[in-house]
Design a protein around this motif. Structure first.
Motif, PDB file in Angstrom:
ATOM      1  N   HIS A  26       0.840  -1.206   0.000  1.00  0.00           N
ATOM      2  CA  HIS A  26       0.000   0.000   0.000  1.00  0.00           C
ATOM      3  C   HIS A  26       0.874   1.255   0.000  1.00  0.00           C
ATOM      4  O   HIS A  26       1.270   1.757   1.053  1.00  0.00           O
ATOM      5  CB  HIS A  26      -0.906  -0.057   1.240  1.00  0.00           C
ATOM      6  N   HIS A  55      -5.142   5.604  -5.437  1.00  0.00           N
ATOM      7  CA  HIS A  55      -6.596   5.637  -5.273  1.00  0.00           C
ATOM      8  C   HIS A  55      -7.296   5.514  -6.618  1.00  0.00           C
ATOM      9  O   HIS A  55      -6.908   6.174  -7.583  1.00  0.00           O
ATOM     10  CB  HIS A  55      -7.028   6.970  -4.655  1.00  0.00           C
ATOM     11  N   GLU A  85      -5.928   1.256  -4.907  1.00  0.00           N
ATOM     12  CA  GLU A  85      -6.733   1.337  -3.688  1.00  0.00           C
ATOM     13  C   GLU A  85      -8.144   1.679  -4.138  1.00  0.00           C
ATOM     14  O   GLU A  85      -8.474   2.840  -4.407  1.00  0.00           O
ATOM     15  CB  GLU A  85      -6.184   2.367  -2.696  1.00  0.00           C
ATOM     16  N   ALA A 108     -10.781  -0.367   0.112  1.00  0.00           N
ATOM     17  CA  ALA A 108     -10.749   0.374   1.370  1.00  0.00           C
ATOM     18  C   ALA A 108     -11.920   1.341   1.435  1.00  0.00           C
ATOM     19  O   ALA A 108     -12.388   1.853   0.415  1.00  0.00           O
ATOM     20  CB  ALA A 108      -9.424   1.126   1.509  1.00  0.00           C
ATOM     21  N   HIS A 110     -13.488   4.897   2.756  1.00  0.00           N
ATOM     22  CA  HIS A 110     -13.119   6.261   3.174  1.00  0.00           C
ATOM     23  C   HIS A 110     -14.337   7.098   3.525  1.00  0.00           C
ATOM     24  O   HIS A 110     -14.209   8.213   4.015  1.00  0.00           O
ATOM     25  CB  HIS A 110     -12.318   6.959   2.068  1.00  0.00           C
ATOM     26  N   HIS A 172      -6.744  -0.830   5.544  1.00  0.00           N
ATOM     27  CA  HIS A 172      -7.108  -0.257   6.862  1.00  0.00           C
ATOM     28  C   HIS A 172      -8.486  -0.721   7.330  1.00  0.00           C
ATOM     29  O   HIS A 172      -9.433   0.079   7.436  1.00  0.00           O
ATOM     30  CB  HIS A 172      -6.970   1.271   6.893  1.00  0.00           C
ATOM     31  N   TYR A 213      -2.539   4.360   9.848  1.00  0.00           N
ATOM     32  CA  TYR A 213      -3.674   4.442  10.778  1.00  0.00           C
ATOM     33  C   TYR A 213      -3.447   3.608  12.041  1.00  0.00           C
ATOM     34  O   TYR A 213      -4.230   3.719  12.988  1.00  0.00           O
ATOM     35  CB  TYR A 213      -4.962   3.971  10.094  1.00  0.00           C
ATOM     36  N   ASP A 236       0.869   2.602   3.569  1.00  0.00           N
ATOM     37  CA  ASP A 236      -0.052   3.679   3.156  1.00  0.00           C
ATOM     38  C   ASP A 236       0.693   5.015   3.102  1.00  0.00           C
ATOM     39  O   ASP A 236       0.110   6.067   3.393  1.00  0.00           O
ATOM     40  CB  ASP A 236      -1.250   3.748   4.112  1.00  0.00           C
TER      41      ASP A 236
END
Ligand SMILES: [Zn+2]
Ligand SMILES: [Zn+2]
Length: 271
Positions: A26, A55, A85, A108, A110, A172, A213, A236
């Motif tokens: 990531h 992303h 992602e 993921a 968000h 995450h 995170y 990340d």
């Protein structure tokens, strides 16, 4: 077009007396909201093995699958392993062609849509990453009924991401605005954690340990290991490649075997 390998030799890690660093899946570049070019990302694989996973979708840069395939082509020419992602609950369905071409897909969350309203997690993310001192929306996210709706919606979009989009990694996994208001064991009931873990185990989806995170928390990782989960490392990072100190401590605290970690490629799928 680069074809992904169909299986991963994960066993190699456990037998090594001096194991290679775990693969970091990531990593962002300037193809979405990262600051580092693909060319410089290709150089930093000397620091530790890593891929890139920007992303999708992302504003004017990764707008559609043509953009994704160009990104894949350019990054893989530089010798990088390439994922995306995938924005669960937001991104359009991935075609089989694009899914097959990518080396892996991280799904993921968000933000979630609740009753037609988008509930964003960006402010919570900035807070849990230590970029802001206060979480201004705290009050709202401490409401028990609202928390329950968010948790249920998270399970729904993960279910869809597995069944429809065949994600390989859940990025995450316990990040949401709830993370910003309480301990993981409090804001995520054990029963909810077990359901999320079961979705991943049954769907053949690796559970990411996310350096930025600092999730998932230890009890979640212990439950996942007991359930037979596979895992994935994700710094990340949007900046330079830095040591994975938090990740190493989380892996050690939950005593996770390296043989259960992905190594830059997806697991072979049975279906
Ligand atoms: Zn993310
Ligand atoms: Zn990310």
């Amino acid at each position: 077009m680069v074809r992904p390998p169909r299986a991963v030799n994960v066993g190699a890690f456990a037998r090594d007396s001096a194991p290679r660093p775990l693969f970091d899946h990531h990593v962002h570049s300037d193809r979405s909201d990262g600051t580092v070019s693909l060319a410089d990302r290709a150089k930093s694989v000397r620091i530790r093995p890593h891929g890139v996973s920007d992303h999708y979708p992302w504003r004017d840069k990764l707008r559609n699958e043509d953009d994704v395939l160009r990104y894949l082509d350019e990054a893989s020419r530089l010798g990088l392993r390439v994922g995306i992602e995938y924005d669960l609950g937001v991104a359009p369905p991935l075609t089989a062609r694009t899914h097959e071409a990518l080396h892996y897909v991280i799904g993921a969350i968000h933000q979630v849509e609740l009753g037609g309203e988008w509930v964003g997690f960006d402010a919570a993310g900035a807070f849990v990453k230590g970029r802001t001192k206060r979480f201004a929306e705290r009050e709202r996210f401490t409401d028990a009924a609202f928390q329950a709706r968010i948790r249920e919606r998270m399970l729904e979009v993960v279910t869809e991401g597995i069944a429809r989009d065949h994600i390989d990694i859940l990025g995450h996994p316990t990040f949401s605005a709830l993370q910003a208001v309480g301990d993981g064991e409090v804001v995520y009931p054990e029963e909810w954690q077990e359901r999320l873990i079961a979705l991943c185990v049954q769907g053949g989806v690796a559970i990411e340990i996310n350096e930025s995170y600092g999730v998932p928390h230890r009890e979640f990782l212990l439950r996942a290991a007991r359930a037979g989960a596979t895992f994935s490392v994700g710094s990340d990072t949007h900046f330079e490649i830095k040591p994975l100190d938090k990740t190493a401590a989380m892996i050690a605290a939950a005593d996770l075997p390296w043989s259960r970690f992905l190594a830059g490629a997806r697991l072979a799928r049975m279906s």
